[in-house]
Scaffold this motif. Structure first.
Motif, PDB file in Angstrom:
ATOM      1  N   ASP A  22       0.801  -1.167   0.015  1.00  0.00           N
ATOM      2  CA  ASP A  22       0.086   0.094  -0.310  1.00  0.00           C
ATOM      3  C   ASP A  22       0.576   1.184   0.045  1.00  0.00           C
ATOM      4  O   ASP A  22       2.133   0.961   0.752  1.00  0.00           O
ATOM      5  N   ARG A  77       1.217   6.324   2.932  1.00  0.00           N
ATOM      6  CA  ARG A  77       0.874   7.799   3.842  1.00  0.00           C
ATOM      7  C   ARG A  77      -0.526   6.732   4.363  1.00  0.00           C
ATOM      8  O   ARG A  77      -1.066   7.312   5.219  1.00  0.00           O
ATOM      9  N   TYR A  78      -1.051   5.603   3.279  1.00  0.00           N
ATOM     10  CA  TYR A  78      -1.881   4.689   4.005  1.00  0.00           C
ATOM     11  C   TYR A  78      -1.778   3.122   4.124  1.00  0.00           C
ATOM     12  O   TYR A  78      -3.178   2.496   4.265  1.00  0.00           O
ATOM     13  N   GLN A 118      -4.730   0.637   5.419  1.00  0.00           N
ATOM     14  CA  GLN A 118      -5.839   1.583   5.934  1.00  0.00           C
ATOM     15  C   GLN A 118      -6.839   0.311   4.945  1.00  0.00           C
ATOM     16  O   GLN A 118      -7.995   0.288   4.749  1.00  0.00           O
ATOM     17  N   ALA A 177      -7.040   1.610   0.584  1.00  0.00           N
ATOM     18  CA  ALA A 177      -5.947   1.858   0.574  1.00  0.00           C
ATOM     19  C   ALA A 177      -5.006   0.729  -0.865  1.00  0.00           C
ATOM     20  O   ALA A 177      -3.989   1.754  -1.655  1.00  0.00           O
ATOM     21  N   TYR A 179      -6.737   1.666  -3.950  1.00  0.00           N
ATOM     22  CA  TYR A 179      -5.412   3.559  -4.271  1.00  0.00           C
ATOM     23  C   TYR A 179      -4.432   3.487  -4.579  1.00  0.00           C
ATOM     24  O   TYR A 179      -4.163   3.279  -5.946  1.00  0.00           O
ATOM     25  N   GLU A 226      -9.946   8.402  -2.225  1.00  0.00           N
ATOM     26  CA  GLU A 226      -8.684   9.168  -1.570  1.00  0.00           C
ATOM     27  C   GLU A 226      -9.413   9.796  -0.445  1.00  0.00           C
ATOM     28  O   GLU A 226      -8.760  10.212   1.190  1.00  0.00           O
ATOM     29  N   LEU A 238      -9.965   7.933   2.510  1.00  0.00           N
ATOM     30  CA  LEU A 238      -8.972   7.276   3.076  1.00  0.00           C
ATOM     31  C   LEU A 238      -8.048   8.346   4.397  1.00  0.00           C
ATOM     32  O   LEU A 238      -8.132   8.700   5.258  1.00  0.00           O
ATOM     33  N   GLN A 239      -8.005  10.129   3.242  1.00  0.00           N
ATOM     34  CA  GLN A 239      -7.586  10.739   4.108  1.00  0.00           C
ATOM     35  C   GLN A 239      -8.292  10.881   5.720  1.00  0.00           C
ATOM     36  O   GLN A 239      -8.501  11.422   6.843  1.00  0.00           O
ATOM     37  N   LYS A 261      -9.823   9.086   7.319  1.00  0.00           N
ATOM     38  CA  LYS A 261      -9.626   7.590   8.496  1.00  0.00           C
ATOM     39  C   LYS A 261     -10.527   6.318   8.553  1.00  0.00           C
ATOM     40  O   LYS A 261     -11.301   6.105   9.097  1.00  0.00           O
ATOM     41  N   ASN A 308     -12.263   3.782   6.314  1.00  0.00           N
ATOM     42  CA  ASN A 308     -12.203   2.662   5.388  1.00  0.00           C
ATOM     43  C   ASN A 308     -12.899   2.269   5.072  1.00  0.00           C
ATOM     44  O   ASN A 308     -12.479   0.495   4.849  1.00  0.00           O
TER      45      ASN A 308
END
Length: 195
Positions: free
Chosen positions: A69, A72-73, A76, A80, A83, A147, A150-151, A153, A155
């Motif tokens: 992954d 950054r993620y 998750q 993730a 993404y 995105e 994920l930002q 949180k 999931n």
């Protein structure tokens, strides 16, 4: 199929299983190989999204692309993984399968792929009343929504589906035995599975 990338999600910890499920065997094949073979009938390109601790093991057992992954993620979950592949691939559609469905068949992928069209953001298996967000296709226009989740949180695959125009494919669309969609969570669930 033109414009489709396959993704095998194999980043889970397999705590209940006791060992990495991707490397359990069914009829002489690793679980992850069954997913890869299923996707190969519809995808030009295939990625295995793995946990960092398993990457080397995968690379010893397959020539497919094995990735982790996006940093950054990381951790998750499936969102993730989807993404990360969307960032790497230019394909219009991402076809996702988990690594723990040993009864999955290439014919299922072929039948499902026929539903990919511009009217929908996601095509998801929902046989026998059970929505399977990890057996389906996601159009690349879902990237921004993924995105944002994920930002934040968030999931949950369900959160993504709520934000998409989804085509749920059921047993009325094409018939498959229920066992095809069964996840294996414990080694003793089936007598014919070898860890």
């Amino acid at each position: 199929m033109k414009g489709m990338t396959g993704v095998v999600l194999a980043g889970g910890q397999s705590r209940r299983f006791g060992s990495p499920k991707a490397f359990a065997k069914f009829k002489g094949k690793y679980f992850f190989e069954i997913a890869v073979e299923t996707l190969r009938t519809v995808a030009e390109d295939i990625y295995i999204v793995s946990h960092p601790s398993l990457v080397d093991c995968f690379r010893q057992k397959t020539v497919e692309k094995v990735i982790m992954d996006d940093e950054r993620y990381r951790g998750q979950g499936p969102l993730a993984g989807i993404y990360t592949v969307m960032k790497k691939s230019e394909a219009e559609w991402i076809f996702v399968l988990p690594c723990d469905m040993p009864y999955m068949r290439p014919e299922v992928a072929e039948k499902l792929a026929k539903y990919a069209n511009e009217k929908f953001d996601a095509i998801i298996c929902a046989h026998f009343g059970r929505i399977q967000p990890l057996v389906g296709m996601y159009h690349r226009r879902t990237f921004e929504q993924i995105e944002k989740l994920l930002q934040a949180k968030d999931n949950r695959m369900k959160s993504l589906l709520h934000r998409c125009h989804v085509r749920y494919v059921t047993e009325q669309d094409f018939w498959e035995n229920e066992i095809v969609f069964r996840n294996v969570n414990k080694p003793n669930e089936f007598d014919d599975i070898v860890t």
